[in-house]
Enzyme design. Structure first.
Site, PDB file in Angstrom:
ATOM      1  CG  ASP A 209      -1.887   1.058   1.310  1.00  0.00           C
ATOM      2  OD1 ASP A 209      -2.277   1.556   0.244  1.00  0.00           O
ATOM      3  OD2 ASP A 209      -2.286   1.442   2.427  1.00  0.00           O
TER       4      ASP A 209
ATOM      5  CD  GLU B 226      -0.315   5.326  -3.922  1.00  0.00           C
ATOM      6  OE1 GLU B 226       0.210   5.508  -2.821  1.00  0.00           O
ATOM      7  OE2 GLU B 226      -1.097   4.400  -4.148  1.00  0.00           O
TER       8      GLU B 226
ATOM      9  CG  ASP C 207      -7.853   4.833   0.787  1.00  0.00           C
ATOM     10  OD1 ASP C 207      -7.821   3.585   0.857  1.00  0.00           O
ATOM     11  OD2 ASP C 207      -6.976   5.560   1.274  1.00  0.00           O
TER      12      ASP C 207
HETATM   13  C1  GLC Z   1      -4.465   3.419   2.983  1.00  0.00           C
HETATM   14  C2  GLC Z   1      -5.011   2.232   2.217  1.00  0.00           C
HETATM   15  C3  GLC Z   1      -6.037   1.511   3.049  1.00  0.00           C
HETATM   16  C4  GLC Z   1      -5.412   1.103   4.380  1.00  0.00           C
HETATM   17  C5  GLC Z   1      -4.835   2.311   5.088  1.00  0.00           C
HETATM   18  C6  GLC Z   1      -4.095   1.950   6.367  1.00  0.00           C
HETATM   19  O1  GLC Z   1      -5.456   4.375   3.160  1.00  0.00           O
HETATM   20  O2  GLC Z   1      -5.516   2.586   0.972  1.00  0.00           O
HETATM   21  O3  GLC Z   1      -6.524   0.407   2.350  1.00  0.00           O
HETATM   22  O4  GLC Z   1      -6.339   0.472   5.175  1.00  0.00           O
HETATM   23  O5  GLC Z   1      -3.959   3.015   4.244  1.00  0.00           O
HETATM   24  O6  GLC Z   1      -3.059   1.072   6.104  1.00  0.00           O
END
Ligand code: GLC
Length: 801
Positions: free
Chosen positions: A407, A410, A485
């Site tokens: 995650d 980017e 998200d």
């Molecule tokens: C980001 C991710 C989400 C995750 C969060 C905490 O917002 O997109 O899926 O739960 O980080 O790790």
């Protein structure tokens, strides 16, 4: 003030007349008077690469997107010229290049029809801000041309009339039309006069696409650096364009383990251990199938990757093992930011080995993410990727985690404008050193790749499973993905539907959304409707942020629980069908989800359809995406379709109303289809498959179906241990014949098929299986005609009156 007027007025620059050309096997070089070189490479009869240099020499030819496994070779290649043009002809295409300005036009070699034509064609602007060129291409949009693709853009399926930017961006709670968001897939498909072609602009700098937005009949694309370097891919079938693009940028290196196609439950955050255990137990108690349970960032010690919070998870190995006994695979999140902490071994090691990204004049790239201030590994360095892949040893090999979720790659940075690295950050780029301007869009992809390498190593002999948020073209080789998200609104259910279709037609089929919405909280109705959509997405996961209440299948009352269970059960029954579609995707690049335009591009009605899609080859689905609905209007594509719920046959080719109370949704099966089904299981492998059900949908005419199976994990299938059944159905007024052709060395665990024939228009008088007659007393006639036969038959022939 001193103004450099010469620079100010330079503006767009254009190639001038061609002064020389040369040929080198499959590549041609055309050089102009003002030192522009156009390099044309014929990769296949239907795939031509165009690459331009404005300074005679080209950069090192390196791409993260193009796979070394891409098919190459053509049947025919010839260069001719007339007074005005050079003409390159392959078995499928004719490409004419103007001798005066390098403008190109491309025709179908079969009927000479124009497919794609440069308007200004290649031009460029010198960039005084960054150095180098802003490289541009413009094309004439043809009459009633429609445009598709571009990855995860949350807009109408047809991109016409819009302009887009490609810059991988962390986009919490994005909405319809937000641009750019998490992924950069600079590939689009143009469709006009029943012919589809694709353009893949393989340039990782910030890029833009304009589909008749600024100028009505002009499509253009440009990038803030790098080369004008694109692939032209011809169909004429859109599925072939997508399959060729996927071939070029890579199909998944292996099939996912079958369990990864089951249902996944996630939340930020399930902790401590007792809470996670309560969730897994509840699934089993309520008999809701589930294969994967997730640990978000809270499992770590102060959000340090590759550590555990020992207070909340005192014995992760035991916990993971206990889950495994109940059929749950544990998936853990790993982010790229490494906490600055001299007592943290991962940090120290990377620092000592000089693996962190640095700013242009030396200091480390420091940014805030969940752990506070972090440094970030340069995943574009092969040595760093290797090191990173090794970090998974303990998590996977010792603790037993089965999948990793990457995650924030980017890369996301908090509390700074632009939400990412500044442009000056330096990257290795596999030896082609550059700044973040060039590496930004591929950073997340290279992180997921390094993770994939680790999982592949440490999961062996099982298959790896990875999820990523950021991606560039080609990322589909390594990992699955989700759409980031989103928000718990009805509009987001619609957006998720479009994004999954769009990613599929952009070469990335292993995709899903946060079911129910990540931000805010859905009500039970929205959650149930979203599960219905999610059931058709290859990656099938509920996920939500921790601060918005519960989002498990039982969080909305027993009525919703029952509906959710019902749809998850259907998904588990359809696993062999989905697995077959996945195999086709991994083998041939055929997208698993097909927007209607991909299914029937000749019917203009499909060109603007957003909501309906084909799941695999034979199932048509359309989510209900508004509250209080008792059904909806939808378009059924041409042909005959069985309503999945009552087997009534509907004629396609028009828009119709379909009833669908909350416990239902519009699902249709193509007439003639043979759909394989497994029994409902609480998790993959819970039951031994003792019989394969084949739902046969009678049709007057012919239809083929396939069923692919293997050991559902491991690599034996790559050595021929798979079972592929090709079924050919021939329906006549008073007979139905099914032929079976088998390939592969895998012996399926079951011995028999249970055949359920739907819609048979006659009464059975005889069933002949390879010249043996079946006792008709064994046929159950309760709506369907059902009977059991040995799995290795060659020809089943049913006659009646
Ligand atoms: C980001 C991710 C989400 C995750 C969060 C905490 O917002 O997109 O899926 O739960 O980080 O790790």
């Amino acid at each position: 003030m001193i103004l450099n007027t010469e620079l100010e007025h330079k503006g767009n620059l254009f190639p001038s007349k061609v002064v020389s050309y040369r040929k080198d096997v499959d590549t041609f070089y055309f050089t102009t008077d003002n030192y522009v070189v156009l390099q044309v490479t014929v990769r296949r009869d239907s795939v031509i690469r165009f690459r331009y240099s404005t300074k005679t020499i080209f950069d090192n030819d390196f791409s993260y997107a193009i796979t070394k496994y891409a098919s190459e070779g053509y049947n025919h290649l010839e260069l001719t010229e007339d007074e005005t043009h050079y003409i390159i002809t392959t078995a499928k295409l004719i490409c004419k290049i103007s001798k005066t300005d390098l403008r190109k036009s491309i025709y179908d070699a079969k009927d000479d029809k124009l497919i794609c034509e440069d308007e200004l064609g290649f031009h460029w602007e010198e960039s005084y801000e960054f150095g180098g060129d802003i490289v541009k291409m413009s094309k004439v949009s043809q009459d009633s041309e429609a445009f598709y693709g571009l990855g995860d853009k949350p807009v109408h399926i047809n991109l016409k009339g819009k302009r887009f930017e490609n810059w991988v961006t962390d986009s919490y709670a994005y909405g319809r039309d937000t641009d750019p968001i998490y992924k950069t897939i600079p590939f689009y498909v143009g469709l006009h006069h029943e012919k589809a072609y694709g353009i893949f602009f393989d340039n990782t700098f910030r890029s833009y696409f304009d589909f008749c937005s600024e100028r009505r009949n002009i499509t253009s694309f440009w990038a803030e650096g790098g080369e004008m370097n694109y692939y032209f891919i011809y169909g004429p079938a859109m599925t072939d364009v997508v399959a060729s693009y996927t071939d070029l940028t890579g199909k998944p290196h292996e099939l996912p383990p079958l369990w990864a196609l089951g249902y996944h439950q996630c939340k930020w955050s399930y902790y401590p251990e007792s809470n996670v255990r309560a969730i897994t137990s509840k699934f089993r108690e309520l008999e809701i199938p589930c294969d994967a349970i997730y640990l978000d960032i809270d499992y770590m010690d102060g959000f340090r990757c590759f550590t555990w919070n020992k207070e909340h998870f005192p014995d992760p190995k035991k916990m993971v093992k206990d889950f495994e006994k109940e059929g749950f695979k544990t998936i853990a999140i790993i982010d790229p930011g490494i906490k600055i902490d001299m007592n943290y071994s991962v940090f120290r090691e990377a620092l000592e080995k000089d693996y962190f990204c640095k700013r242009a004049d030396g200091p480390y790239m420091k940014g805030k993410v969940w752990p506070g201030e972090c440094f970030f590994p340069d995943f574009t360095d092969p040595e760093v990727r290797d090191w990173w892949s090794g970090l998974y040893k303990e998590l996977i090999e010792e603790i037993g985690v089965k999948g990793v979720w990457n995650d924030m790659n980017e890369p996301a940075v908090m509390e700074v404008p632009g939400k990412t690295f500044p442009n000056d950050v330096r990257h290795n780029y596999d030896g082609n050193r550059c700044s973040h301007r060039k590496a930004h869009n591929i950073y997340g992809m290279q992180m997921a790749r390094a993770t994939y390498q680790g999982l592949k190593k440490f999961s062996y002999p099982k298959r790896p499973f990875v999820i990523t948020r950021a991606a560039y073209s080609g990322t589909q080789r390594y990992t699955s993905t989700w759409t980031g998200d989103n928000v718990a609104t009805w509009d987001h259910l619609n957006i998720a539907n479009i994004q999954a279709q769009r990613l599929s037609m952009s070469g990335f089929s292993f995709v899903g959304s946060d079911i129910g919405g990540f931000a805010e909280q859905p009500n039970g109705e929205l959650y149930a409707r979203w599960i219905q959509l999610g059931m058709f997405h290859p990656f099938f996961r509920t996920h939500s942020s921790g601060d918005h209440g519960d989002q498990e299948p039982w969080a909305f009352g027993s009525n919703i629980t029952d509906i959710v269970r019902k749809f998850i059960e259907i998904r588990y029954q359809l696993l062999p069908y989905l697995y077959t579609a996945f195999w086709r995707y991994a083998e041939e690049g055929i997208p698993i989800l097909k927007s209607l335009v991909l299914f029937d591009q000749e019917d203009q009605h499909t060109h603007y359809r957003n909501d309906e899609f084909i799941f695999g080859e034979k199932i048509l689905a359309c989510p209900i995406a508004e509250p209080n609905a008792k059904g909806r209007r939808m378009f059924i594509p041409r042909g005959d379709w069985y309503n999945f719920w009552d087997n009534e046959v509907w004629k396609g080719g028009e828009e119709v109303w379909v009833d669908a109370d909350l416990d239902s949704m519009p699902i249709f099966v193509k007439a003639g289809a043979i759909i394989p089904k497994y029994p409902v299981q609480q998790y993959v492998g819970e039951k031994e498959i003792k019989e394969l059900e084949l739902d046969v949908y009678y049709k007057e005419g012919k239809e083929t179906s396939q069923v692919y199976e293997d050991a559902h994990d491991g690599y034996d299938y790559k050595k021929g241990r798979f079972s592929l059944r090709d079924f050919k159905l021939i329906g006549k007024k008073k007979s139905l014949t099914i032929q079976q052709f088998k390939a592969g060395k895998y012996i399926t665990p079951y011995e028999t098929f249970k055949i359920n024939i739907k819609g048979l228009p006659f009464k059975i008088t005889k069933i002949d299986i390879d010249h043996d007659l079946l006792d008709l007393k064994k046929v159950k006639v309760n709506g369907d005609n059902s009977f059991v036969i040995e799995k290795e038959f060659n020809r089943l022939h049913i006659t009646g009156k």
